[in-house]
Write a protein that holds these residues in place. Structure first.
Motif, PDB file in Angstrom:
ATOM      1  N   SER A  13       0.838  -1.191   0.000  1.00  0.00           N
ATOM      2  CA  SER A  13       0.000   0.000   0.000  1.00  0.00           C
ATOM      3  C   SER A  13       0.880   1.251   0.000  1.00  0.00           C
ATOM      4  CB  SER A  13      -0.883  -0.021   1.248  1.00  0.00           C
ATOM      5  OG  SER A  13      -1.622   1.155   1.352  1.00  0.00           O
ATOM      6  N   GLY A  14       0.478   2.225  -0.794  1.00  0.00           N
ATOM      7  CA  GLY A  14       1.244   3.468  -0.890  1.00  0.00           C
ATOM      8  C   GLY A  14       2.240   3.471  -2.031  1.00  0.00           C
ATOM      9  N   VAL A  41      -8.298  -1.564  -5.042  1.00  0.00           N
ATOM     10  CA  VAL A  41      -6.909  -1.843  -4.683  1.00  0.00           C
ATOM     11  C   VAL A  41      -6.005  -0.683  -5.054  1.00  0.00           C
ATOM     12  CG1 VAL A  41      -4.941  -3.382  -5.128  1.00  0.00           C
ATOM     13  CG2 VAL A  41      -7.246  -4.331  -4.895  1.00  0.00           C
ATOM     14  N   ALA A  42      -6.305  -0.018  -6.182  1.00  0.00           N
ATOM     15  CA  ALA A  42      -5.430   1.048  -6.681  1.00  0.00           C
ATOM     16  C   ALA A  42      -6.283   2.155  -7.288  1.00  0.00           C
ATOM     17  CB  ALA A  42      -4.455   0.494  -7.705  1.00  0.00           C
ATOM     18  N   PHE A  51      -1.229   2.325  -5.230  1.00  0.00           N
ATOM     19  CA  PHE A  51      -1.863   1.204  -4.543  1.00  0.00           C
ATOM     20  C   PHE A  51      -2.399   1.670  -3.191  1.00  0.00           C
ATOM     21  CE2 PHE A  51      -0.103  -1.171  -7.844  1.00  0.00           C
ATOM     22  CZ  PHE A  51      -0.717  -2.412  -7.839  1.00  0.00           C
ATOM     23  N   GLU A  52      -3.675   1.410  -2.957  1.00  0.00           N
ATOM     24  CA  GLU A  52      -4.321   1.774  -1.698  1.00  0.00           C
ATOM     25  C   GLU A  52      -4.303   0.618  -0.708  1.00  0.00           C
ATOM     26  OE1 GLU A  52      -8.042   3.254  -3.699  1.00  0.00           O
ATOM     27  OE2 GLU A  52      -7.591   4.929  -2.342  1.00  0.00           O
ATOM     28  N   LYS A  53      -4.036  -0.586  -1.199  1.00  0.00           N
ATOM     29  CA  LYS A  53      -3.981  -1.791  -0.365  1.00  0.00           C
ATOM     30  C   LYS A  53      -2.803  -2.641  -0.821  1.00  0.00           C
ATOM     31  CE  LYS A  53      -9.015  -2.121  -0.098  1.00  0.00           C
ATOM     32  NZ  LYS A  53     -10.186  -2.947  -0.448  1.00  0.00           N
ATOM     33  N   ASP A  54      -2.296  -3.475   0.086  1.00  0.00           N
ATOM     34  CA  ASP A  54      -1.309  -4.474  -0.318  1.00  0.00           C
ATOM     35  C   ASP A  54      -1.984  -5.416  -1.304  1.00  0.00           C
ATOM     36  OD1 ASP A  54       0.245  -3.296   1.634  1.00  0.00           O
ATOM     37  OD2 ASP A  54       0.222  -5.018   2.982  1.00  0.00           O
ATOM     38  N   TYR A  55      -1.224  -5.868  -2.319  1.00  0.00           N
ATOM     39  CA  TYR A  55      -1.825  -6.762  -3.305  1.00  0.00           C
ATOM     40  C   TYR A  55      -0.798  -7.793  -3.773  1.00  0.00           C
ATOM     41  CZ  TYR A  55      -4.651  -8.427  -7.145  1.00  0.00           C
ATOM     42  OH  TYR A  55      -5.388  -9.218  -7.987  1.00  0.00           O
TER      43      TYR A  55
END
Length: 96
Positions: A13-14, A41-42, A51-55
């Motif tokens: 994320s980030g 997610v992004a 990316f807003e979440k780990d993926y």
């Protein structure tokens, strides 16, 4: 930023990638990004693909391609701060 795991490669994320896709990226990469956006997610933000979440991706190369907006070899694209590639850290080190 990412992590190599036994399951694949996780973009954290980030993490920020290029917003534009190269002409050679193809429809598959465009559809993959759209799916990540639709699943929350992004997103595109400030001229970047964020990316807003780990993926978890199945491979380092698919993860690198999504961030870079083009086809990429993740084993050589992902690098540690000291410049060593994922290939040097994981593949080469395991062979020694």
């Amino acid at each position: 930023k990412g992590l190599f795991t036994p399951e694949g490669f996780v973009i954290l994320s980030g993490s920020r990638g290029l917003s534009d896709l190269t002409p050679s990226a193809g429809d598959l990469l465009h559809r993959r990004r759209e799916r990540l956006i639709n699943n929350g997610v992004a997103k595109y933000e400030g001229g970047a693909f964020v990316f807003e979440k780990d993926y978890l991706f199945r491979s380092p190369s698919s993860a690198a391609s999504v961030l870079m907006g083009r086809r990429a070899n993740g084993w050589t694209s992902w690098k540690l701060p000291d410049g060593r590639t994922l290939d040097e850290v994981k593949r080469t080190a395991e062979e020694e």
